[in-house]
Scaffold this active site. Structure first.
Site, PDB file in Angstrom:
ATOM      1  N   GLY A 292      21.281 -74.196  17.278  1.00  0.00           N
ATOM      2  CA  GLY A 292      21.790 -73.135  16.418  1.00  0.00           C
ATOM      3  C   GLY A 292      22.363 -71.942  17.163  1.00  0.00           C
ATOM      4  O   GLY A 292      22.584 -70.885  16.574  1.00  0.00           O
TER       5      GLY A 292
ATOM      6  N   HIS B 281      10.379 -81.623  15.699  1.00  0.00           N
ATOM      7  CA  HIS B 281      11.557 -80.761  15.835  1.00  0.00           C
ATOM      8  C   HIS B 281      11.105 -79.408  16.375  1.00  0.00           C
ATOM      9  O   HIS B 281      10.011 -78.932  16.055  1.00  0.00           O
ATOM     10  CB  HIS B 281      12.246 -80.605  14.472  1.00  0.00           C
ATOM     11  CG  HIS B 281      13.559 -79.898  14.569  1.00  0.00           C
ATOM     12  ND1 HIS B 281      13.652 -78.534  14.663  1.00  0.00           N
ATOM     13  CD2 HIS B 281      14.824 -80.373  14.628  1.00  0.00           C
ATOM     14  CE1 HIS B 281      14.938 -78.201  14.769  1.00  0.00           C
ATOM     15  NE2 HIS B 281      15.666 -79.298  14.750  1.00  0.00           N
TER      16      HIS B 281
ATOM     17  N   ASN C 138      20.676 -83.071  10.360  1.00  0.00           N
ATOM     18  CA  ASN C 138      19.418 -82.425   9.948  1.00  0.00           C
ATOM     19  C   ASN C 138      19.788 -81.215   9.102  1.00  0.00           C
ATOM     20  O   ASN C 138      20.309 -80.232   9.620  1.00  0.00           O
ATOM     21  CB  ASN C 138      18.624 -81.992  11.197  1.00  0.00           C
ATOM     22  CG  ASN C 138      17.415 -81.153  10.835  1.00  0.00           C
ATOM     23  OD1 ASN C 138      16.933 -81.185   9.698  1.00  0.00           O
ATOM     24  ND2 ASN C 138      16.916 -80.393  11.803  1.00  0.00           N
ATOM     25  N   TRP C 139      19.503 -81.326   7.812  1.00  0.00           N
ATOM     26  CA  TRP C 139      19.907 -80.244   6.903  1.00  0.00           C
ATOM     27  C   TRP C 139      18.952 -79.056   6.913  1.00  0.00           C
ATOM     28  O   TRP C 139      19.225 -78.044   6.279  1.00  0.00           O
ATOM     29  CB  TRP C 139      19.994 -80.780   5.474  1.00  0.00           C
ATOM     30  CG  TRP C 139      21.219 -81.602   5.206  1.00  0.00           C
ATOM     31  CD1 TRP C 139      22.257 -81.844   6.068  1.00  0.00           C
ATOM     32  CD2 TRP C 139      21.541 -82.282   3.998  1.00  0.00           C
ATOM     33  NE1 TRP C 139      23.201 -82.636   5.458  1.00  0.00           N
ATOM     34  CE2 TRP C 139      22.791 -82.916   4.189  1.00  0.00           C
ATOM     35  CE3 TRP C 139      20.907 -82.415   2.755  1.00  0.00           C
ATOM     36  CZ2 TRP C 139      23.403 -83.672   3.191  1.00  0.00           C
ATOM     37  CZ3 TRP C 139      21.517 -83.167   1.770  1.00  0.00           C
ATOM     38  CH2 TRP C 139      22.754 -83.787   1.988  1.00  0.00           C
ATOM     39  N   LYS C 140      17.795 -79.200   7.550  1.00  0.00           N
ATOM     40  CA  LYS C 140      16.780 -78.134   7.538  1.00  0.00           C
ATOM     41  C   LYS C 140      16.478 -77.746   6.088  1.00  0.00           C
ATOM     42  O   LYS C 140      16.491 -78.620   5.221  1.00  0.00           O
ATOM     43  CB  LYS C 140      17.249 -76.947   8.377  1.00  0.00           C
ATOM     44  CG  LYS C 140      17.782 -77.387   9.738  1.00  0.00           C
ATOM     45  CD  LYS C 140      18.030 -76.253  10.668  1.00  0.00           C
ATOM     46  CE  LYS C 140      18.748 -76.757  11.896  1.00  0.00           C
ATOM     47  NZ  LYS C 140      18.291 -76.139  13.109  1.00  0.00           N
TER      48      LYS C 140
ATOM     49  N   GLU D 163      16.585 -82.250  22.531  1.00  0.00           N
ATOM     50  CA  GLU D 163      17.221 -81.064  21.958  1.00  0.00           C
ATOM     51  C   GLU D 163      16.715 -79.823  22.694  1.00  0.00           C
ATOM     52  O   GLU D 163      15.627 -79.315  22.371  1.00  0.00           O
ATOM     53  CB  GLU D 163      16.866 -80.930  20.482  1.00  0.00           C
ATOM     54  CG  GLU D 163      17.257 -82.110  19.634  1.00  0.00           C
ATOM     55  CD  GLU D 163      17.339 -81.709  18.169  1.00  0.00           C
ATOM     56  OE1 GLU D 163      18.465 -81.600  17.666  1.00  0.00           O
ATOM     57  OE2 GLU D 163      16.299 -81.467  17.554  1.00  0.00           O
TER      58      GLU D 163
ATOM     59  N   SER E 279      23.766 -77.654  18.991  1.00  0.00           N
ATOM     60  CA  SER E 279      25.134 -77.138  18.852  1.00  0.00           C
ATOM     61  C   SER E 279      26.209 -78.227  18.998  1.00  0.00           C
ATOM     62  O   SER E 279      27.266 -77.981  19.588  1.00  0.00           O
ATOM     63  CB  SER E 279      25.369 -75.985  19.828  1.00  0.00           C
ATOM     64  OG  SER E 279      24.517 -74.896  19.486  1.00  0.00           O
TER      65      SER E 279
ATOM     66  N   GLU F 103      11.737 -76.494  15.596  1.00  0.00           N
ATOM     67  CA  GLU F 103      11.328 -75.492  14.590  1.00  0.00           C
ATOM     68  C   GLU F 103       9.906 -75.781  14.103  1.00  0.00           C
ATOM     69  O   GLU F 103       9.165 -74.863  13.754  1.00  0.00           O
ATOM     70  CB  GLU F 103      12.341 -75.461  13.431  1.00  0.00           C
ATOM     71  CG  GLU F 103      13.622 -74.745  13.869  1.00  0.00           C
ATOM     72  CD  GLU F 103      14.898 -75.241  13.230  1.00  0.00           C
ATOM     73  OE1 GLU F 103      14.842 -75.905  12.185  1.00  0.00           O
ATOM     74  OE2 GLU F 103      15.981 -74.963  13.802  1.00  0.00           O
TER      75      GLU F 103
ATOM     76  N   GLY G 166      22.581 -80.217  13.501  1.00  0.00           N
ATOM     77  CA  GLY G 166      21.963 -79.407  12.462  1.00  0.00           C
ATOM     78  C   GLY G 166      23.038 -78.720  11.645  1.00  0.00           C
ATOM     79  O   GLY G 166      23.560 -79.265  10.675  1.00  0.00           O
ATOM     80  N   GLY G 167      23.407 -77.517  12.082  1.00  0.00           N
ATOM     81  CA  GLY G 167      24.385 -76.697  11.359  1.00  0.00           C
ATOM     82  C   GLY G 167      25.647 -77.457  10.955  1.00  0.00           C
ATOM     83  O   GLY G 167      26.082 -77.379   9.798  1.00  0.00           O
TER      84      GLY G 167
HETATM   85  C1  PEP Z   1      18.873 -79.297  14.920  1.00  0.00           C
HETATM   86  O1  PEP Z   1      18.530 -78.690  13.923  1.00  0.00           O
HETATM   87  O2  PEP Z   1      18.199 -80.259  15.314  1.00  0.00           O
HETATM   88  C2  PEP Z   1      20.086 -78.886  15.642  1.00  0.00           C
HETATM   89  C3  PEP Z   1      20.444 -79.562  16.698  1.00  0.00           C
HETATM   90  O3  PEP Z   1      20.753 -77.808  15.145  1.00  0.00           O
HETATM   91  P1  PEP Z   1      22.247 -77.308  15.584  1.00  0.00           P
HETATM   92  O4  PEP Z   1      23.124 -78.516  15.596  1.00  0.00           O
HETATM   93  O5  PEP Z   1      22.616 -76.337  14.513  1.00  0.00           O
HETATM   94  O6  PEP Z   1      22.128 -76.699  16.932  1.00  0.00           O
END
Ligand code: PEP
Length: 269
Positions: free
Chosen positions: A173, A95, A10-12, A167, A213, A97, A234-235
């Site tokens: 994050g 999600h 997930n590039w956000k 999640e 994470s 966010e 994500g990250g």
């Molecule tokens: C996400 O954005 O869904 C996510 C899991 O982010 P991260 O891996 O950065 O925690």
């Protein structure tokens, strides 16, 4: 029946379409032939170019959100049909966010799931509790409410493609990851809830991914858990080396295997 392994990035709100193309050209040879299905949720503006780049590869391009209407006077919004035509094969819905920054409710997410199904886009439904909810022992209640609201009244044919991503909000994050025991416990609980809503047979087939994470170092241990069918990063997905290492480590650990014939106990109300 084998449940497949999925790794979703997930590039956000990162990467322009030019950056997206360069990334996919670099990623494709690194993950060619891996057993995991590789998905990338990119910004709207990169969907067309990213899916053109990913055409001859094992990478599926998708979106991070969509509107619940087919079309209409909704300035700044995007419809499932538009995503589909641009090349999106799936969409992340709910999600954290979207839920917490943009105020999306369980009801709205349910409507978006129905719309994605009608528009023939695979929904990946994200669920998870906040730190406060976990602290006050509300995790199972929150997860159950999110699943019931998301899945009830979804047409049966849609369920062959739907995926769930668990999640925990406090793990996104932050570098904090639940223990392996906690992850398996909640994934199993999710499967029990799904069994209550849709029946044990469907519940044994729906992929449940873990997100929060994820990095190359923890990918293998997490996917090794019985009720974990993949990862959402994500990250770490912003970096080609890190994301390809997650895919490789996960694929090595979990090649598709027969679904266990475990009894799914009913969840107490
Ligand atoms: C996400 O954005 O869904 C996510 C899991 O982010 P991260 O891996 O950065 O925690």
């Amino acid at each position: 029946m084998a449940r497949k392994l999925y790794v979703i990035g997930n590039w956000k709100m990162y990467k322009t379409s030019r950056e997206a193309s360069a990334y996919i050209e670099a990623l494709a040879p690194l993950v060619e032939g891996e057993s995991a299905c590789v998905y990338l949720a990119v910004p709207f503006t990169s969907i067309a170019s990213a899916s053109a780049c990913a055409k001859e590869t094992n990478i599926v391009i998708g979106a991070q959100n969509m509107n619940d209407a087919r079309e209409g006077a909704f300035t700044g919004e995007i419809a499932g049909l538009m995503l589909k035509e641009a090349g999106a094969g799936f969409v992340l819905l709910g999600h954290s966010e979207r839920r917490h920054i943009f105020g999306e409710s369980n009801e709205l997410i349910h409507k978006k799931i129905l719309r994605a199904v009608r528009d023939d886009i695979q929904p990946v439904v994200c669920i998870g509790e906040t730190a406060l909810q976990r602290k006050s022992d509300q995790t199972q209640k929150v997860i159950e409410e999110q699943l019931v609201s998301a899945l009830e009244a979804v047409p049966k044919e849609a369920l062959d493609s739907l995926m769930i991503a668990y999640e925990p909000v406090w793990a996104i994050g932050t570098g904090k990851v639940p223990t392996l025991h906690q992850i398996q416990e909640i994934h199993h609980f999710c499967r029990q809830c799904i069994a209550q809503i849709l029946g044990a047979r469907k519940a044994s087939k729906i992929p449940i991914l873990y997100g929060g994470s994820v990095k190359p170092e923890n990918a293998a241990d997490i996917v090794a858990l019985d009720d974990v069918d993949g990862l959402l990063a994500g990250g770490a997905s912003l970096n080609v080396e890190a994301f390809s290492a997650i895919i490789r480590n996960a694929s090595k650990e979990k090649t598709p295997k027969k679904v266990r014939k475990t009894t799914i106990k009913r969840v107490k109300k």
